[in-house]
Design a protein around this motif. Sequence first.
Motif, short mmCIF file in Angstrom:
data_model
loop_
_atom_site.label_atom_id
_atom_site.label_comp_id
_atom_site.label_asym_id
_atom_site.label_seq_id
_atom_site.Cartn_x
_atom_site.Cartn_y
_atom_site.Cartn_z
N ILE A 244 -2.50 1.75 1.12
CA ILE A 244 -2.66 2.44 2.40
C ILE A 244 -3.39 3.77 2.22
O ILE A 244 -4.26 4.13 3.03
N THR B 77 -7.11 3.01 1.65
CA THR B 77 -7.76 2.62 2.90
C THR B 77 -7.92 3.83 3.82
O THR B 77 -8.96 3.96 4.48
N THR B 78 -6.95 4.72 3.85
CA THR B 78 -7.06 5.94 4.64
C THR B 78 -8.20 6.81 4.14
O THR B 78 -8.97 7.37 4.94
N ILE C 27 -11.44 8.03 6.36
CA ILE C 27 -11.80 9.44 6.50
C ILE C 27 -13.22 9.68 5.99
O ILE C 27 -14.02 10.35 6.65
N THR D 64 -14.39 -0.53 4.00
CA THR D 64 -13.19 -0.26 4.79
C THR D 64 -12.61 -1.55 5.36
O THR D 64 -11.39 -1.78 5.30
N CYS E 105 -8.95 -3.37 4.38
CA CYS E 105 -7.95 -3.77 5.39
C CYS E 105 -7.62 -5.26 5.26
O CYS E 105 -6.44 -5.66 5.34
#
Length: 170
Positions: free
Chosen positions: A13, A16-17, A21, A77, A81
């Motif tokens: 997570i 992926t964040t 960003i 990205t 996910c």
Amino acid sequence: MLVILAFIIVFHIVSTTLLFISTIDNAWWVGDSFSADLWRVCTNSTNCTEINDLTGTDMFEGYSVIQAVQATMILSTILSCISFLIFLLQLFRLKQGERFVLTSIIQLMSCLCVMIGASIYTDRRQDLHQNYKLYLLSEGSYGYSFILAWVAFAFTFISGLMYMILRKRK
């Protein structure tokens, strides 16, 4: 085992964040009076010009290069996910002792896309920022979004390797 699983989920997570960003935020190249990213150039917080608006006016010649960086960052990205969703599916569907190979492959593909995008930007940065004829962008430095892209590369690579090594247990 539950602690390791929680760590892997949180690590994924976070990576992926970082990808979200670095792809979205306006700080790939920054200076005293401007900031530029994959999507726009801003001279201050209210005066921003979209990069695709510069292409038709012959003010920006490196649009295909920036499109390649945009595409690879978006793809990385999306792949990150997808690999998380596949991991959750495999968590409940794999037999005991099997490896999370599909999750690992997709996460390593995400890692490859981040590497390609950040490498293209690193290599072509000088050409890109000298081709903005509206602003003098050659006098700046890499922003935090660019650095986060490289950190996301390392995180997705480590995550992909963890999934390759990880076996399903009870």
